[in-house]
Design a protein around this motif. Structure first.
Motif, PDB file in Angstrom:
ATOM      1  N   GLN A 124       0.764  -6.705  -3.520  1.00 40.22           N
ATOM      2  CA  GLN A 124       1.415  -7.487  -2.472  1.00 40.22           C
ATOM      3  C   GLN A 124       2.336  -8.540  -3.079  1.00 40.22           C
ATOM      4  N   HIS A 137       2.505   1.619  -3.406  1.00 42.95           N
ATOM      5  CA  HIS A 137       1.552   1.671  -4.525  1.00 42.95           C
ATOM      6  C   HIS A 137       1.832   0.577  -5.561  1.00 42.95           C
ATOM      7  N   SER A 183       0.824  -1.204   0.000  1.00 42.68           N
ATOM      8  CA  SER A 183       0.000   0.000   0.000  1.00 42.68           C
ATOM      9  C   SER A 183       0.860   1.257   0.000  1.00 42.68           C
TER      10      SER A 183
END
Length: 322
Positions: free
Chosen positions: A47, A44, A41
């Motif tokens: 995962q 940006h 996160s």
């Protein structure tokens, strides 16, 4: 005419480094978030991209940087060394870019305050290290604004604030003048005497915290509420607190068996060598306390250097509980 053979040999640069800028950013993001999802996160990206990039960096270095578990990621000894150097390396690179673009730029001065008094235990040494590496950035600690860092920031009395719980002003005009970013997280641990009834427990439960006094500093109300919510959820339990103004007094009270000391892991570390205190964690998992950095927009260039440097300067000990 000078022959090619008469020209001086090019400088020997040595082997190409295996680390890339992205690797440094990845290590700092993982250390700050504690999970691959949180790092994704912040950066940006996905995962899976974080996991893949970490595996590639470890393969190139030939060293494991983070231990993975269902609860998140924890730096190894090699990872800690990388984190400790990554922030300042990135800050130096940013400063080099500034010098190339504007070699005659004047010294930048910023005033900095911390919401949590305990940060002043490690921040001065971090700032001294930063000053040696980035001599054109001068940071002044404005400790007189510790009780109201957000108000001082909104008024323009300071340029940068390190925050744990206080929110930025709700007013749109005030918020428009400020920028806020996640910085890093430390861990809150529980310390008891080795003669305490809980000393033999591998992990503590919420019931343990209800049944024994909690020894703390004079914590700001917002931070205390945040701690209680993180541990107990919405239902506030009846807790007994013993409050002391100094860390030494907190640890002495724990050593005397008066209760359970509650403080940052890096604060506790300096008092554990005597073997009469034990660090405990909750059975529900590590209790992380997130830190943020907030700054006025006009101080953004200097704040960016601070962000990069401080990301690698936060005390992260990850001492085993026992």
């Amino acid at each position: 005419m000078q022959r090619i053979t008469d020209l001086p040999a090019p400088p020997t640069l040595g082997p190409r480094p295996q680390l890339e800028v992205r690797d440094l950013e990845l290590a700092l993001a993982l250390a700050a978030a504690g999970t691959t999802a949180g790092a994704a996160s912040a950066m940006h990206i996905t995962q899976s991209a974080v996991s893949r990039a970490l595996a590639q960096a470890e393969e190139r270095l030939g060293a494991r940087l983070f231990e993975r578990s269902a609860r998140g990621v924890t730096p190894t000894a090699a990872g800690e060394r990388l984190i400790a150097g990554a922030g300042l390396l990135l800050a130096e690179l940013r400063e080099l870019e500034r010098q190339v673009a504007a070699p005659a730029a004047a010294t930048t001065r910023v005033r900095l305050v911390c919401e949590c008094y305990t940060a002043y235990r490690w921040l001065p040494s971090a700032m001294a290290n930063l000053r040696r590496r980035l001599p054109r950035l001068e940071v002044e600690l404005a400790v007189e604004h510790t009780q109201d860092p957000v108000g001082a920031l909104a008024r323009g009395d300071i340029d940068v604030a390190l925050l744990t719980t206080s929110p930025l002003p709700a007013a749109r005009e005030a918020r428009a003048a400020l920028v806020e970013r996640p910085l890093f997280s430390d861990e809150v641990v529980f310390v008891v005497s080795t003669t305490h009834p809980l000393a033999g427990r591998a992990l503590l439960t919420r019931d343990d915290l209800r049944e024994h006094p909690l020894i703390t500093s004079n914590t700001p109300p917002a931070e205390e509420r945040s701690f209680i919510t993180a541990v107990f959820g919405r239902r506030k339990p009846r807790l007994e607190f013993l409050r002391f103004p100094l860390t030494e007094a907190i640890m002495d009270a724990a050593r005397a068996g008066m209760g359970i000391a509650v403080l940052s892991e890096w604060m506790a570390n300096g008092y554990l060598d005597g073997g009469d205190l034990a660090v405990k964690r909750l059975s529900s998992g590590p209790l992380r306390r997130p830190w943020r950095i907030a700054f006025r927009r006009e101080a953004q260039d200097a704040a960016e250097c601070l962000v990069t440097a401080l990301e690698g300067s936060a005390p992260r000990l990850h001492r085993r509980a026992g």
